[in-house]
Design a protein around this motif. Structure first.
Motif, PDB file in Angstrom:
ATOM      1  N   TRP A   1      -1.780  -2.946  35.890  1.00 42.64           N
ATOM      2  CA  TRP A   1      -0.688  -2.211  35.253  1.00 42.64           C
ATOM      3  C   TRP A   1       0.595  -3.035  35.370  1.00 42.64           C
ATOM      4  CZ3 TRP A   1      -1.024   3.537  37.414  1.00 42.64           C
ATOM      5  CH2 TRP A   1      -2.097   4.186  36.794  1.00 42.64           C
ATOM      6  N   GLY A   2       1.542  -2.745  34.501  1.00 41.86           N
ATOM      7  CA  GLY A   2       2.882  -3.303  34.640  1.00 41.86           C
ATOM      8  C   GLY A   2       3.139  -4.531  33.810  1.00 41.86           C
ATOM      9  N   LYS A   3       4.391  -4.959  33.829  1.00 39.53           N
ATOM     10  CA  LYS A   3       4.850  -6.067  32.986  1.00 39.53           C
ATOM     11  C   LYS A   3       5.383  -7.236  33.806  1.00 39.53           C
ATOM     12  CE  LYS A   3       4.433  -3.559  29.204  1.00 39.53           C
ATOM     13  NZ  LYS A   3       3.252  -3.802  28.374  1.00 39.53           N
ATOM     14  N   ALA A   4       5.434  -7.090  35.126  1.00 44.52           N
ATOM     15  CA  ALA A   4       6.045  -8.137  35.944  1.00 44.52           C
ATOM     16  C   ALA A   4       5.062  -9.276  36.190  1.00 44.52           C
ATOM     17  CB  ALA A   4       6.503  -7.545  37.274  1.00 44.52           C
ATOM     18  N   ASP A   5       5.613 -10.462  36.467  1.00 46.92           N
ATOM     19  CA  ASP A   5       4.792 -11.621  36.801  1.00 46.92           C
ATOM     20  C   ASP A   5       5.007 -11.969  38.261  1.00 46.92           C
ATOM     21  OD1 ASP A   5       3.762 -12.001  34.278  1.00 46.92           O
ATOM     22  OD2 ASP A   5       5.400 -13.307  33.647  1.00 46.92           O
ATOM     23  N   GLY A   6       3.944 -11.920  39.042  1.00 46.69           N
ATOM     24  CA  GLY A   6       4.023 -12.412  40.420  1.00 46.69           C
ATOM     25  C   GLY A   6       4.676 -11.454  41.396  1.00 46.69           C
ATOM     26  N   LEU A   7       5.415 -10.475  40.910  1.00 50.17           N
ATOM     27  CA  LEU A   7       6.040  -9.488  41.786  1.00 50.17           C
ATOM     28  C   LEU A   7       5.444  -8.137  41.411  1.00 50.17           C
ATOM     29  CD1 LEU A   7       9.710 -10.747  41.390  1.00 50.17           C
ATOM     30  CD2 LEU A   7       8.341 -10.920  43.459  1.00 50.17           C
ATOM     31  N   LYS A   8       5.000  -7.414  42.410  1.00 52.26           N
ATOM     32  CA  LYS A   8       4.209  -6.221  42.111  1.00 52.26           C
ATOM     33  C   LYS A   8       5.000  -4.939  42.329  1.00 52.26           C
ATOM     34  CE  LYS A   8      -0.329  -8.129  42.874  1.00 52.26           C
ATOM     35  NZ  LYS A   8      -1.682  -7.658  43.022  1.00 52.26           N
TER      36      LYS A   8
ATOM     37  N   ARG B   1      13.131  -3.120  57.984  1.00 56.06           N
ATOM     38  CA  ARG B   1      13.607  -3.671  56.705  1.00 56.06           C
ATOM     39  C   ARG B   1      14.968  -3.104  56.359  1.00 56.06           C
ATOM     40  NH1 ARG B   1      11.445  -1.364  51.212  1.00 56.06           N
ATOM     41  NH2 ARG B   1      13.680  -1.462  50.821  1.00 56.06           N
ATOM     42  N   ASP B   2      15.694  -3.791  55.503  1.00 54.17           N
ATOM     43  CA  ASP B   2      16.970  -3.275  55.020  1.00 54.17           C
ATOM     44  C   ASP B   2      16.715  -2.126  54.050  1.00 54.17           C
ATOM     45  OD1 ASP B   2      18.257  -5.213  56.450  1.00 54.17           O
ATOM     46  OD2 ASP B   2      18.446  -6.609  54.752  1.00 54.17           O
ATOM     47  N   LYS B   3      17.746  -1.332  53.858  1.00 49.48           N
ATOM     48  CA  LYS B   3      17.612  -0.233  52.892  1.00 49.48           C
ATOM     49  C   LYS B   3      17.245  -0.797  51.508  1.00 49.48           C
ATOM     50  CE  LYS B   3      20.472   3.327  50.647  1.00 49.48           C
ATOM     51  NZ  LYS B   3      19.590   4.463  50.643  1.00 49.48           N
ATOM     52  N   THR B   4      17.957  -1.865  51.119  1.00 46.64           N
ATOM     53  CA  THR B   4      17.670  -2.493  49.818  1.00 46.64           C
ATOM     54  C   THR B   4      17.177  -3.909  50.051  1.00 46.64           C
ATOM     55  OG1 THR B   4      19.413  -1.191  48.792  1.00 46.64           O
ATOM     56  CG2 THR B   4      18.651  -3.118  47.570  1.00 46.64           C
ATOM     57  N   ASP B   5      16.058  -4.214  49.482  1.00 46.49           N
ATOM     58  CA  ASP B   5      15.481  -5.549  49.633  1.00 46.49           C
ATOM     59  C   ASP B   5      15.415  -6.200  48.251  1.00 46.49           C
ATOM     60  OD1 ASP B   5      14.031  -7.385  51.577  1.00 46.49           O
ATOM     61  OD2 ASP B   5      12.608  -7.281  49.915  1.00 46.49           O
ATOM     62  N   THR B   6      15.931  -7.407  48.147  1.00 46.51           N
ATOM     63  CA  THR B   6      16.045  -8.049  46.834  1.00 46.51           C
ATOM     64  C   THR B   6      15.326  -9.388  46.825  1.00 46.51           C
ATOM     65  OG1 THR B   6      18.213  -7.022  46.571  1.00 46.51           O
ATOM     66  CG2 THR B   6      17.682  -8.835  45.077  1.00 46.51           C
ATOM     67  N   THR B   7      14.490  -9.567  45.820  1.00 41.51           N
ATOM     68  CA  THR B   7      13.827 -10.856  45.610  1.00 41.51           C
ATOM     69  C   THR B   7      14.043 -11.260  44.158  1.00 41.51           C
ATOM     70  OG1 THR B   7      12.140 -10.335  47.260  1.00 41.51           O
ATOM     71  CG2 THR B   7      11.606 -12.097  45.709  1.00 41.51           C
ATOM     72  N   MET B   8      14.327 -12.551  43.967  1.00 38.98           N
ATOM     73  CA  MET B   8      14.491 -13.050  42.599  1.00 38.98           C
ATOM     74  C   MET B   8      13.437 -14.117  42.332  1.00 38.98           C
ATOM     75  SD  MET B   8      18.582 -13.107  42.075  1.00 38.98           S
ATOM     76  CE  MET B   8      18.932 -14.136  43.442  1.00 38.98           C
ATOM     77  N   SER B   9      13.054 -14.235  41.086  1.00 41.89           N
ATOM     78  CA  SER B   9      12.069 -15.267  40.768  1.00 41.89           C
ATOM     79  C   SER B   9      12.490 -16.018  39.520  1.00 41.89           C
ATOM     80  CB  SER B   9      10.684 -14.651  40.578  1.00 41.89           C
ATOM     81  OG  SER B   9      10.594 -14.034  39.322  1.00 41.89           O
TER      82      SER B   9
ATOM     83  N   TRP C   1       9.781 -20.236  41.483  1.00 43.56           N
ATOM     84  CA  TRP C   1      10.651 -20.152  42.656  1.00 43.56           C
ATOM     85  C   TRP C   1      10.862 -18.676  42.983  1.00 43.56           C
ATOM     86  CZ3 TRP C   1      16.621 -20.489  42.614  1.00 43.56           C
ATOM     87  CH2 TRP C   1      17.103 -20.516  43.932  1.00 43.56           C
ATOM     88  N   LEU C   2      10.500 -18.303  44.196  1.00 44.16           N
ATOM     89  CA  LEU C   2      10.704 -16.931  44.664  1.00 44.16           C
ATOM     90  C   LEU C   2      11.711 -16.976  45.811  1.00 44.16           C
ATOM     91  CD1 LEU C   2       6.931 -15.963  44.812  1.00 44.16           C
ATOM     92  CD2 LEU C   2       8.607 -14.758  43.407  1.00 44.16           C
ATOM     93  N   ALA C   3      12.739 -16.160  45.734  1.00 41.01           N
ATOM     94  CA  ALA C   3      13.774 -16.208  46.775  1.00 41.01           C
ATOM     95  C   ALA C   3      14.163 -14.796  47.182  1.00 41.01           C
ATOM     96  CB  ALA C   3      15.000 -16.951  46.257  1.00 41.01           C
ATOM     97  N   ASN C   4      14.081 -14.536  48.496  1.00 38.58           N
ATOM     98  CA  ASN C   4      14.527 -13.245  49.013  1.00 38.58           C
ATOM     99  C   ASN C   4      15.969 -13.390  49.460  1.00 38.58           C
ATOM    100  OD1 ASN C   4      15.013 -11.386  51.493  1.00 38.58           O
ATOM    101  ND2 ASN C   4      13.330 -10.439  50.365  1.00 38.58           N
ATOM    102  N   THR C   5      16.850 -12.537  48.932  1.00 36.73           N
ATOM    103  CA  THR C   5      18.276 -12.718  49.232  1.00 36.73           C
ATOM    104  C   THR C   5      18.684 -12.025  50.528  1.00 36.73           C
ATOM    105  OG1 THR C   5      18.838 -10.817  47.875  1.00 36.73           O
ATOM    106  CG2 THR C   5      18.879 -12.965  46.792  1.00 36.73           C
ATOM    107  N   ASN C   6      17.877 -11.128  51.049  1.00 35.86           N
ATOM    108  CA  ASN C   6      18.234 -10.466  52.310  1.00 35.86           C
ATOM    109  C   ASN C   6      18.133 -11.426  53.487  1.00 35.86           C
ATOM    110  OD1 ASN C   6      17.424  -8.362  50.401  1.00 35.86           O
ATOM    111  ND2 ASN C   6      17.906  -6.990  52.083  1.00 35.86           N
TER     112      ASN C   6
END
Lengths: 273, 461
Positions: B149-156, B377-385, B403-408
């Motif tokens: 299911w879904g439209k994302a690539d590599g992030l679930k 974990r933080d309340k908000t967790d952010t990852t960019m790809s 490139w996968l990067a977690n900003t937290n």
């Protein structure tokens, strides 16, 4: 621009446009104009729906070949033409499928989807990718979509004269992209086609890239009437820049069997044949 | 291959499968095959052989070497009325002990889906085995399968129907690391909408690298921090065992509307990650902690969309989880688990403005809501790809950067891959995976496990 002046300009710009045997007739006012020829091409009977096998052979400049076996379906609806291509072999591309909705209204962007079995996802494709080459072939997404038709929304057409359409009388028309953006999107700055004026089918087309260099030649052959409809059974595409070429051979062409609507859905391309 | 060969082989193969797995679905499929045998009209056999060599970093130098070999035969039987049976299996051998197939939390597999471990370096797995039956307005897919299911690539976010093996963290292709499950999958049309109903009695969950494995999780975001001097005992996994009552169910409604691909998704499932409940006690030797891995249910409600505009494709998905269980921070929470809810989403933008090139960026955020106590974990967790994909030489060569990067935490993963297709059924690739950042992060925990891979895949028909 006067027709003669236009012709001289074309010959200077595109000296290889020489497959026109009788282009001196470019000024013959008895010939239908380019837009009229384009309209004839596009109104040619293609059947309401068709199913067929399509074998694709790709050959690089060193002679290395790759083979693809596909099954494709096309159906006309009130507002759009829908086409779907299922890849059946070889294993590395099997189950890949391409679906497109091509709308009659020129202002409406086409919708395209590609199913990639490695991701198991149907990906939406930008319709502006239409100048990109389709799955390793020398046909662009736009070429695949149009088949033997021409896009009057993207090009303006002019008749240059008559030509030899595989031994039959033909009309040579050139197509100029209507805007620079369209030229960039499609990757073509000019097209030159020889149209069989008896059956209104393009027999041969040449394409120039946006820098004005001859890019590729498409030759359509083995044209026969199948179930009363003139049908191309072979398309050869030669890319002059890369030396790569593609041959498409159509077989088991069937205009009469019902083509179910649910083949043209994202669910269908996910499931495959 | 003649139909008679198929007639003889298929029921026997399915019966053998039933003996091994005890699967009711396999029994149903076997019965159906026996009935369908007379209408069998085509048999297809294809196979892939994949071999790869891997050099993995060990404190900065590429000391660890692994040779891997996979054989993946696929068997398709076609019957009248477009009925189709697909069987896909995988035999895999791995030389590096730290990546051995059995070095995983294998208790997460249901007995019906567990691979057969052969020695400590090989495994055999019936990856997929399903029967497809079209019928008027319905399309049944019955058996062991993957549903994406879904439209994302590599992030679930919505691609959570099947659990996943993290034996190689997220470095393995999802198609290979997703754990197929026995399920009933029914698709139908409801007016302009397409509906998909899933019933998943197979209770398999995410599989992680076990102790001593190259990709055993160590991040404090995933595991409780050791409490100075405390003795720790991990108890066996408490698995839901009721076939019907503990099964997962899912419903997806999807449609194409004015250029938009839309879906609404609902899943009632056990969270695929085991929750590490803690029971603390004081013994004569000091603090003692019993870890009790358990699974908890959640409702998942979400949706996805995509559309194309000029050179751009915009896509996204969102999910709300009604019952989430987070690892608690510190010792204030009595069992180490803080209950709450979660909202996750991915927004993606693809740009195809350059010939044969796709550039794609995604923003993933997970927001923990109404937590009953402080969480690791933080309340908000952010990852960019970022994905850059370029094909050359009529798609015989592909260059890919992810490139996968977690900003937290500030950690990430950089993946480079060059693939070349020599012939239709022969391709090779070279790939480099580089982790960076703090070892507390999801990616940074594997900072010492960068790797270089060279692989060959051959297909047979």
């Amino acid at each position: 621009m006067k027709p003669l002046l236009l012709l001289i300009s074309l010959l200077i710009l595109y000296p290889s446009a020489g497959f026109a045997e009788d282009s001196a007739n470019g000024g013959d006012s008895a010939l239908p104009d380019g837009e009229e020829v384009a309209a004839h091409i596009n109104s040619r009977d293609e059947g309401q729906a068709v199913s067929r096998k399509l074998s694709i052979e790709m050959r690089d400049r060193r002679g290395k070949t790759r083979q693809r076996e596909t099954m494709s379906y096309r159906k006309y609806y009130a507002e759009e033409k829908r086409t779907v291509i299922f890849y059946l072999a070889p294993k590395n591309i099997k189950d890949t499928a391409f679906l497109t909705y091509d709308y009659i209204a020129p202002e409406r962007e086409d919708n395209q989807w590609l199913y990639l079995p490695a991701l198991r996802k149907v990906k939406r494709i930008s319709a502006s990718d239409r100048g990109d080459y389709f799955l390793g072939t020398d046909m662009t997404y736009e070429d695949i979509k149009l088949e033997t038709r021409v896009s009057t929304a993207d090009f303006s057409f002019q008749t240059l004269g008559s030509c030899d359409a595989d031994g039959k009388p033909g009309l040579q028309i050139d197509g100029t992209p209507r805007t620079a953006d369209i030229a960039r999107e499609l990757g073509y700055s000019k097209t030159l086609s020889c149209v069989d004026s008896e059956i209104w089918m393009v027999r041969k087309s040449q394409f120039w890239d946006i820098k004005g260099k001859l890019l590729k030649t498409i030759t359509i052959s083995n044209i026969e009437q199948i179930q009363g409809i003139w049908t191309q059974q072979k398309i050869d595409v030669e890319n002059h820049k890369t030396g790569h070429s593609t041959s498409l051979v159509f077989s088991a062409v069937d205009y009469q069997s019902a083509v179910p609507d649910d083949l043209f859905t994202t669910n269908a391309i996910k499931r495959g044949l | 291959m003649s139909a008679l060969t198929g007639l003889g082989l298929v029921p026997a193969a399915a019966q053998s499968l039933i003996r091994k797995s005890g699967s009711y679905l396999a029994a149903i499929i076997s019965a159906a095959l026996t009935l369908l045998s007379p209408s069998l009209h085509a048999v297809e056999l294809q196979s892939s052989v994949i071999s790869s060599v891997l050099w993995s970093a060990d404190s900065g130098s590429l000391k660890r070497q692994n040779f891997q070999f996979s054989l993946e035969p696929e068997f398709i039987l076609r019957f009248d009325q477009q009925i189709k049976l697909t069987a896909l299996s995988r035999l895999r051998s791995i030389s590096l002990n730290a990546l051995a197939p059995e070095k995983v939390t294998d208790a997460a597999y249901s007995p019906y889906s567990k691979p057969l471990f052969i020695g400590n370096s090989s495994e055999f797995e019936l990856r997929e085995f399903y029967l497809e039956v079209p019928s008027d307005n319905y399309y049944f897919t019955l058996g062991k399968q993957q549903v994406v299911w879904g439209k994302a690539d590599g992030l679930k976010v919505l691609d959570i129907v099947n659990p996943q093996s993290y034996r190689e963290f997220i470095l393995e292709d999802f198609d290979d690391s997703r754990i197929p499950q026995w399920m009933v999958n029914i698709e139908t049309s409801l007016g302009a909408w397409d509906a998909q109903f899933l019933w998943i009695p197979d209770q398999s969950y995410h599989v992680l690298g076990d102790e001593g494995s190259l990709y055993t999780p160590t991040s404090p975001l995933l595991l409780p921090k050791s409490q100075g001097g405390a003795s720790v005992e991990v108890e066996p996994f408490k698995r839901p065992r009721r076939t019907v009552m503990d099964s997962d169910v899912g419903l997806r409604l999807s449609r194409f509307w004015r250029g938009w691909d839309l879906s609404l998704n609902y899943l009632y499932q056990y969270d695929n990650f085991a929750l590490l409940y803690q029971r603390r006690s004081i013994t004569a030797n000091g603090l003692h902690v019993d870890i009790e891995p358990q699974y908890r249910r959640t409702h998942v409600l979400g949706g996805s969309f995509s559309n194309a505009f000029d050179n751009w494709v915009i896509r996204g998905e969102l999910a709300y989880f009604s019952d989430r269980y987070f690892l608690a921070r510190g010792l204030r929470d009595s069992d180490g688990i803080a209950q709450g809810q979660e909202v996750s989403y991915v927004m993606g933008l693809d740009w195809a403005g350059l010939e044969n090139t796709l550039i794609s960026g995604q923003l993933f955020q997970s927001v923990a809501l109404n937590r009953e106590s402080a969480t690791a974990r933080d309340k908000t967790d952010t990852t960019m790809s970022l994905l850059v994909n370029h094909t050359l030489l009529n798609e015989t060569m592909e260059l890919r950067l992810i490139w996968l990067a977690n900003t937290n935490i500030g950690d990430g993963l950089l993946r480079l891959r060059l693939t070349y297709e020599w012939r239709d059924n022969l391709k090779t690739w070279i790939a480099n995976d580089i982790f960076y950042g703090s070892e507390e992060g999801i990616f940074g925990q594997f900072d010492a496990n960068d790797r270089l891979t060279f692989g060959v895949e051959m297909g047979f028909e």
